[in-house]
Design a protein around this motif. Sequence first.
Motif, short mmCIF file in Angstrom:
data_model
loop_
_atom_site.label_atom_id
_atom_site.label_comp_id
_atom_site.label_asym_id
_atom_site.label_seq_id
_atom_site.Cartn_x
_atom_site.Cartn_y
_atom_site.Cartn_z
N MET A 70 -53.35 -26.70 -16.83
CA MET A 70 -53.28 -27.38 -15.54
C MET A 70 -54.28 -28.53 -15.49
O MET A 70 -53.96 -29.64 -15.02
CB MET A 70 -53.56 -26.39 -14.41
CG MET A 70 -52.51 -25.30 -14.25
SD MET A 70 -53.01 -24.08 -13.00
CE MET A 70 -51.65 -22.93 -13.07
N ARG A 71 -55.48 -28.29 -15.98
CA ARG A 71 -56.50 -29.35 -15.97
C ARG A 71 -56.06 -30.51 -16.86
O ARG A 71 -56.29 -31.69 -16.53
CB ARG A 71 -57.84 -28.77 -16.43
CG ARG A 71 -58.38 -27.70 -15.48
CD ARG A 71 -59.78 -27.26 -15.86
NE ARG A 71 -60.22 -26.15 -15.02
CZ ARG A 71 -60.73 -26.28 -13.80
NH1 ARG A 71 -60.87 -27.50 -13.28
NH2 ARG A 71 -61.11 -25.22 -13.11
N LYS A 72 -55.41 -30.21 -17.99
CA LYS A 72 -54.92 -31.27 -18.86
C LYS A 72 -53.82 -32.07 -18.17
O LYS A 72 -53.74 -33.29 -18.31
CB LYS A 72 -54.38 -30.67 -20.16
CG LYS A 72 -55.46 -30.18 -21.11
CD LYS A 72 -54.84 -29.65 -22.41
CE LYS A 72 -55.93 -29.16 -23.35
NZ LYS A 72 -55.34 -28.60 -24.61
N ALA A 73 -52.96 -31.38 -17.42
CA ALA A 73 -51.90 -32.08 -16.68
C ALA A 73 -52.50 -33.04 -15.66
O ALA A 73 -51.98 -34.14 -15.45
CB ALA A 73 -50.99 -31.07 -15.99
N VAL A 74 -53.59 -32.63 -15.01
CA VAL A 74 -54.27 -33.50 -14.05
C VAL A 74 -54.83 -34.72 -14.76
O VAL A 74 -54.67 -35.87 -14.31
CB VAL A 74 -55.40 -32.73 -13.32
CG1 VAL A 74 -56.21 -33.69 -12.45
CG2 VAL A 74 -54.82 -31.61 -12.47
N TYR A 89 -45.03 -30.66 -14.29
CA TYR A 89 -45.63 -29.37 -14.63
C TYR A 89 -45.90 -28.53 -13.38
O TYR A 89 -46.37 -27.40 -13.48
CB TYR A 89 -46.94 -29.63 -15.38
CG TYR A 89 -47.59 -28.43 -16.01
CD1 TYR A 89 -46.95 -27.70 -17.01
CD2 TYR A 89 -48.87 -28.02 -15.63
CE1 TYR A 89 -47.55 -26.60 -17.60
CE2 TYR A 89 -49.48 -26.92 -16.21
CZ TYR A 89 -48.81 -26.22 -17.20
OH TYR A 89 -49.42 -25.13 -17.78
N CYS A 90 -45.58 -29.05 -12.20
CA CYS A 90 -46.02 -28.38 -10.97
C CYS A 90 -45.25 -27.10 -10.67
O CYS A 90 -45.70 -26.29 -9.87
CB CYS A 90 -45.94 -29.34 -9.79
SG CYS A 90 -44.27 -29.85 -9.34
N ASP A 91 -44.09 -26.89 -11.29
CA ASP A 91 -43.33 -25.66 -11.01
C ASP A 91 -44.00 -24.41 -11.58
O ASP A 91 -43.76 -23.30 -11.08
CB ASP A 91 -41.92 -25.77 -11.57
CG ASP A 91 -40.98 -26.52 -10.63
OD1 ASP A 91 -41.39 -26.82 -9.50
OD2 ASP A 91 -39.85 -26.82 -11.05
N VAL A 92 -44.81 -24.58 -12.62
CA VAL A 92 -45.47 -23.42 -13.22
C VAL A 92 -46.36 -22.75 -12.17
O VAL A 92 -47.15 -23.39 -11.50
CB VAL A 92 -46.30 -23.86 -14.43
CG1 VAL A 92 -47.07 -22.68 -15.00
CG2 VAL A 92 -45.40 -24.47 -15.50
N TYR A 93 -46.20 -21.46 -12.02
CA TYR A 93 -46.91 -20.64 -11.03
C TYR A 93 -46.52 -20.96 -9.59
O TYR A 93 -47.13 -20.45 -8.66
CB TYR A 93 -48.44 -20.77 -11.19
CG TYR A 93 -48.99 -20.11 -12.42
CD1 TYR A 93 -49.31 -18.76 -12.42
CD2 TYR A 93 -49.16 -20.84 -13.59
CE1 TYR A 93 -49.81 -18.15 -13.56
CE2 TYR A 93 -49.65 -20.23 -14.74
CZ TYR A 93 -49.97 -18.88 -14.72
OH TYR A 93 -50.45 -18.28 -15.84
#
Length: 405
Positions: A274-278, A286-290
């Motif tokens: 998530m931090r890498k995506a940011v 990638y926002c659908d994950v979780y």
Amino acid sequence: MSQQASRVVDLFSGGGGMSCGFYAHQGFELVGAADVEVGKPSTGHGAIGCNDTYAENLKVEPLAVDLSVIGADELADRLGSANVEDLEILLACPPCTGFSRAISKNWAEDDPRNSLVARVADHVARMRPRVFMMENVPQLLNGNFRHHFAALRENLHGMGYKVHATSHALSRFGLPQQRERALVIAVAADLPLLTLDDLWRGYTVRSESVTVKRAIEHLPPIGAGETHAEDANHTSTLLKGESLERIAAMPHDGGSWPDLLGNPETEKYLIPSMRKAVERGRLNSYCDVYGRMSWDKPAPTIKRECSHVGNGRYSHPEQDRQCTVRELGILQGFPADYIFTGGSRKNLYRQIGDAVPPLISYQLACLAQWILTGEKPDLDEVILPNTSLRADDFVASEAAQLTLV
């Protein structure tokens, strides 16, 4: 078997999603099915246990055979030659994993399983069905490895079949899910070539009819890792520790992990990816994950690895947990009393993610009956009982209304 019933054989039958619609239709009789029950290539044959689910619900024991190896004559012998000679309906839905754009390597590597599509022509040639149907991802028709379908279509044409192939957003036909799929329909030369668009011509469904709320809001609440006492399939993946806390921190009704940004109390739940995506500005992809589902929208596409919140937007809109097997089954168009069996809950989720939605396959059965008999069903007759679709969900489409003016 009723004398009037048309015989149906289902190849790559899985947990019965494609067959379910034909089983529920009084015009058809299932006479054979086959599936090798592969969970992942690494797990080997029989791992996913879908044949037991098929038999439990549809009262036919599928052959546990590898359709990449068995010849058409041998398969026909195993199914029983009397069952398959001049067959009325052949269904064949090979694995879609090798075509799906959701898997990055599919842009460059031709998965060996893709060859199963063209191989289906051998079984068509042996059984000579009056109607043949296949479902797969849209990339079957337009992806980098569409030559597999091109080979099948050429063989079907060579055998005298008329072929129609196109992709549909299945919410258009009442499925409470954002699911786009290719449907292939082939008919003998003397039959009319009809499609779901013909079945639905002039009508559509109300937008509120295909929401998560309509489909699953009525189900009783349970906790993460629990199983409801009255429904063994209303069971959810166990979450604990930070995994559970991360879901609990996300806003209800459509919340995602980017909602955790900007607050030190919630940012602590971000995992490295998530931090890498940011850092890379890839939040949208990638926002659908979780993420949580939204009550007033269709569910996201339910994929085979839908057993964990980390694999997609599979969290309940309000309850702090993964959606249950039952909830995802309903969102996938299965009847609410369908029984998913097996020793592994993860494999039950896979059976659902791999399936053709029965809410749609029942419409395909109605379409096949129309093709064979010439009698078009009323639209309220194409509703699979005990699913989320209702007779009052249909409305005249804008084009139809303009025609009436």
